[in-house]
Motif scaffolding. Structure first.
Motif, PDB file in Angstrom:
ATOM      1  N   LEU A   7      83.667  47.531 -14.839  1.00  0.00           N
ATOM      2  CA  LEU A   7      83.121  47.428 -16.175  1.00  0.00           C
ATOM      3  C   LEU A   7      81.855  48.355 -16.456  1.00  0.00           C
ATOM      4  O   LEU A   7      81.640  49.188 -17.353  1.00  0.00           O
ATOM      5  N   GLY A   8      80.941  48.607 -15.282  1.00  0.00           N
ATOM      6  CA  GLY A   8      79.967  49.365 -15.361  1.00  0.00           C
ATOM      7  C   GLY A   8      80.301  50.913 -15.372  1.00  0.00           C
ATOM      8  O   GLY A   8      79.734  51.481 -16.114  1.00  0.00           O
ATOM      9  N   VAL A   9      81.324  51.105 -14.566  1.00  0.00           N
ATOM     10  CA  VAL A   9      81.851  52.733 -14.608  1.00  0.00           C
ATOM     11  C   VAL A   9      82.443  52.682 -15.901  1.00  0.00           C
ATOM     12  O   VAL A   9      82.295  53.896 -16.606  1.00  0.00           O
ATOM     13  N   PHE A  10      83.144  51.939 -16.490  1.00  0.00           N
ATOM     14  CA  PHE A  10      83.675  52.111 -17.745  1.00  0.00           C
ATOM     15  C   PHE A  10      82.627  52.186 -18.861  1.00  0.00           C
ATOM     16  O   PHE A  10      82.862  52.970 -19.823  1.00  0.00           O
ATOM     17  N   LEU A  11      81.705  51.644 -18.860  1.00  0.00           N
ATOM     18  CA  LEU A  11      80.423  51.570 -20.115  1.00  0.00           C
ATOM     19  C   LEU A  11      79.833  52.907 -19.660  1.00  0.00           C
ATOM     20  O   LEU A  11      79.506  53.684 -20.812  1.00  0.00           O
ATOM     21  N   VAL A  12      79.616  53.375 -18.694  1.00  0.00           N
ATOM     22  CA  VAL A  12      78.835  54.612 -18.375  1.00  0.00           C
ATOM     23  C   VAL A  12      79.505  55.794 -18.843  1.00  0.00           C
ATOM     24  O   VAL A  12      78.913  56.896 -19.519  1.00  0.00           O
ATOM     25  N   TRP A  64      82.435  45.065 -27.952  1.00  0.00           N
ATOM     26  CA  TRP A  64      81.868  44.461 -29.283  1.00  0.00           C
ATOM     27  C   TRP A  64      82.670  43.611 -30.170  1.00  0.00           C
ATOM     28  O   TRP A  64      82.226  42.690 -30.814  1.00  0.00           O
ATOM     29  N   ILE A  65      83.888  44.078 -30.449  1.00  0.00           N
ATOM     30  CA  ILE A  65      84.705  43.192 -31.460  1.00  0.00           C
ATOM     31  C   ILE A  65      85.650  42.184 -30.789  1.00  0.00           C
ATOM     32  O   ILE A  65      85.262  40.959 -31.103  1.00  0.00           O
ATOM     33  N   LYS A  66      86.291  42.319 -29.420  1.00  0.00           N
ATOM     34  CA  LYS A  66      86.972  41.344 -28.916  1.00  0.00           C
ATOM     35  C   LYS A  66      86.008  40.649 -28.211  1.00  0.00           C
ATOM     36  O   LYS A  66      86.425  39.465 -27.909  1.00  0.00           O
ATOM     37  N   GLY A  67      85.068  41.080 -27.322  1.00  0.00           N
ATOM     38  CA  GLY A  67      84.323  40.544 -26.495  1.00  0.00           C
ATOM     39  C   GLY A  67      84.903  40.464 -25.089  1.00  0.00           C
ATOM     40  O   GLY A  67      84.479  39.705 -24.475  1.00  0.00           O
ATOM     41  N   ASP A  68      86.029  41.026 -24.741  1.00  0.00           N
ATOM     42  CA  ASP A  68      86.600  41.016 -23.363  1.00  0.00           C
ATOM     43  C   ASP A  68      87.224  42.154 -22.953  1.00  0.00           C
ATOM     44  O   ASP A  68      87.402  43.098 -23.856  1.00  0.00           O
TER      45      ASP A  68
END
Length: 121
Positions: A7-12, A64-68
């Protein structure tokens, strides 16, 4: 790799993509403003903006929309259709802006053997 690390790599990666996209869009907008409002620069600004939005559409939806983080097959297909459409329209605008910008210039063919002295080998 753990789920949190993914998740961190995805966000970065997506924050970097968004930052670079907004930077290019901003530079294109500044060129549009400084050129006196040339339509080619306006079209390139819109193209870069659509490409940027298309590139970050999935993470915005997921986080932000689905939250998953995970999405179903149908959701993934719909996201890819929207992303592909936005990116294609953005690229088409870039292509059109390049074409319309260059349409105003006269094409000059250069002879590589012409040294300006009137003599060619």
């Amino acid at each position: 790799m753990s789920e949190l690390a993914r998740l961190g790599v995805f966000l970065v990666a997506n924050v970097l993509q968004f930052s670079v996209g907004i930077g290019i869009t901003g530079l294109s907008y500044l060129a549009y403003r400084s050129s006196g409002g040339r339509p080619a620069f306006r079209n390139s600004t819109l193209g870069f903006l659509l490409i940027t939005i298309g590139g970050v559409l999935a993470p915005v939806y997921q986080i932000w929309i689905k939250g998953d983080y995970s999405v179903s097959g149908r959701e993934l297909l719909e996201l890819q259709i929207m992303e592909g459409t936005l990116i294609t329209i953005g690229l088409a605008l870039l292509l059109y802006s390049i074409y319309s910008f260059n349409a105003g210039f006269k094409r000059v063919s250069a002879d590589v053997y012409d040294f300006g002295d009137g003599k060619s080998p």
